[in-house]
Design an enzyme around this catalytic site. Sequence first.
Site, PDB file in Angstrom:
ATOM      1  N   ILE A  50      -7.596  16.171  13.779  1.00 25.68           N
ATOM      2  CA  ILE A  50      -9.038  16.419  13.742  1.00 25.68           C
ATOM      3  C   ILE A  50      -9.609  16.647  15.136  1.00 25.68           C
ATOM      4  O   ILE A  50     -10.641  17.294  15.277  1.00 25.68           O
ATOM      5  CB  ILE A  50      -9.802  15.287  13.019  1.00 25.68           C
ATOM      6  CG1 ILE A  50      -9.607  13.932  13.704  1.00 25.68           C
ATOM      7  CG2 ILE A  50      -9.409  15.203  11.560  1.00 25.68           C
ATOM      8  CD1 ILE A  50     -10.451  12.821  13.110  1.00 25.68           C
ATOM      9  N   SER A 172     -12.426   3.914  11.966  1.00 20.43           N
ATOM     10  CA  SER A 172     -11.802   4.037  10.647  1.00 20.43           C
ATOM     11  C   SER A 172     -12.399   2.987   9.722  1.00 20.43           C
ATOM     12  O   SER A 172     -12.847   1.931  10.177  1.00 20.43           O
ATOM     13  CB  SER A 172     -10.286   3.828  10.748  1.00 20.43           C
ATOM     14  OG  SER A 172      -9.708   3.641   9.461  1.00 20.43           O
ATOM     15  N   TYR A 204      -3.766  -2.355  13.815  1.00 21.98           N
ATOM     16  CA  TYR A 204      -4.518  -1.091  13.823  1.00 21.98           C
ATOM     17  C   TYR A 204      -5.963  -1.332  13.373  1.00 21.98           C
ATOM     18  O   TYR A 204      -6.913  -0.860  14.024  1.00 21.98           O
ATOM     19  CB  TYR A 204      -3.851  -0.071  12.902  1.00 21.98           C
ATOM     20  CG  TYR A 204      -4.593   1.235  12.794  1.00 21.98           C
ATOM     21  CD1 TYR A 204      -4.581   2.156  13.833  1.00 21.98           C
ATOM     22  CD2 TYR A 204      -5.330   1.544  11.648  1.00 21.98           C
ATOM     23  CE1 TYR A 204      -5.275   3.354  13.743  1.00 21.98           C
ATOM     24  CE2 TYR A 204      -6.032   2.737  11.550  1.00 21.98           C
ATOM     25  CZ  TYR A 204      -6.000   3.638  12.595  1.00 21.98           C
ATOM     26  OH  TYR A 204      -6.695   4.816  12.508  1.00 21.98           O
ATOM     27  N   LYS A 208      -9.541  -0.754  15.396  1.00 23.65           N
ATOM     28  CA  LYS A 208     -10.649   0.052  14.880  1.00 23.65           C
ATOM     29  C   LYS A 208     -11.941  -0.759  14.810  1.00 23.65           C
ATOM     30  O   LYS A 208     -13.036  -0.212  14.972  1.00 23.65           O
ATOM     31  CB  LYS A 208     -10.283   0.636  13.517  1.00 23.65           C
ATOM     32  CG  LYS A 208      -9.135   1.640  13.548  1.00 23.65           C
ATOM     33  CD  LYS A 208      -9.509   2.955  14.205  1.00 23.65           C
ATOM     34  CE  LYS A 208      -9.021   3.151  15.597  1.00 23.65           C
ATOM     35  NZ  LYS A 208      -9.392   4.479  16.161  1.00 23.65           N
TER      36      LYS A 208
END
Length: 320
Positions: A50, A172, A204, A208
């Site tokens: 992205i 996220s 992870y 985030k």
Amino acid sequence: MSTVCLLVTVGVVVGIAYIFRHVVVKGKRCTSKKRLDGKTVIVTGSNTGIGKTTAIDLAKRGARVILACRSKQRGEAALEEVKRESGSNQVVFMPLDLGSLKSVRSFAETFLKSEPRLDILINNAGVYLQGRTEDGLGMMFGVNHIGHFLLTNLLLDRLKECEPSRVVTVSSMAHNWGKIDFDCLNTHKALGLGTSSMEVFQVYSNSKLCNVVFTHELGKRLQGTKVTCYCLHPGAIKTELARNTGSVMQMLIKPMVVFFFKDTVQGSQTTLHCALEEGIEPFTGRYFSNCTVRDVYARAKDDAAAKKLWELSERLSGLA
């Protein structure tokens, strides 16, 4: 009769699947027609996924786009692709390794000497990988949070000079499962030490959450300026983020990826919305998903934790 029922059932399932795919998975699109002629944008991790798609869109709008990427080979290949796809020559590759504080400082120094403007900073890059950075930080903490924290702070004065300007950080929805263990950070300079699939996902998610908490605190610190900041969930994207997961895991998730995950154009829409949309300035410091501002859990907007993370990040990045 049973055949008719079966056909009806199949039709309903297919219809629901179609609606889910085209309404929920694809999501909203950035509707801004804004031009960026004379403006400069940095997109980290823009050699793939992205990030690259975002860079192409911004270059099409006339922006001078800086591709800030770790790999020289992949960065230069992306440079040619972004130029070709956008039809713009106002695209530049500059090496940036977010896992190296020295590299972040070198990038910022080079950028500030060579580029007179910075209007939008897009903290897009991210890794899903345990390990250590060259500075001894946990890899996901170092790359996903500390690298971008340092980069943003080193470039803030230039953003203020060019205001109104924006900082957009790609987080996220995994932040919802995150937690910030300050004891672990102080002891191990990491958000977790496990290596199982669930433990890696937890780390992870923690990184985030750091993105969301960082944006919350940054928004407070930028009050009184015309620099605004936003973080976002891009959606579940078919990108290379999971390239470091095991082959079995990749094989298991592939069927889901094909149907349930966005492509990079769909996945870049909320980033573009946060970078371009007029009228969202009152939502500085907030979290967006599907081109819409969203509420977050209390731990994602905890003022005390945000201040504590900021001060710890200053120490670990060498700013304090």
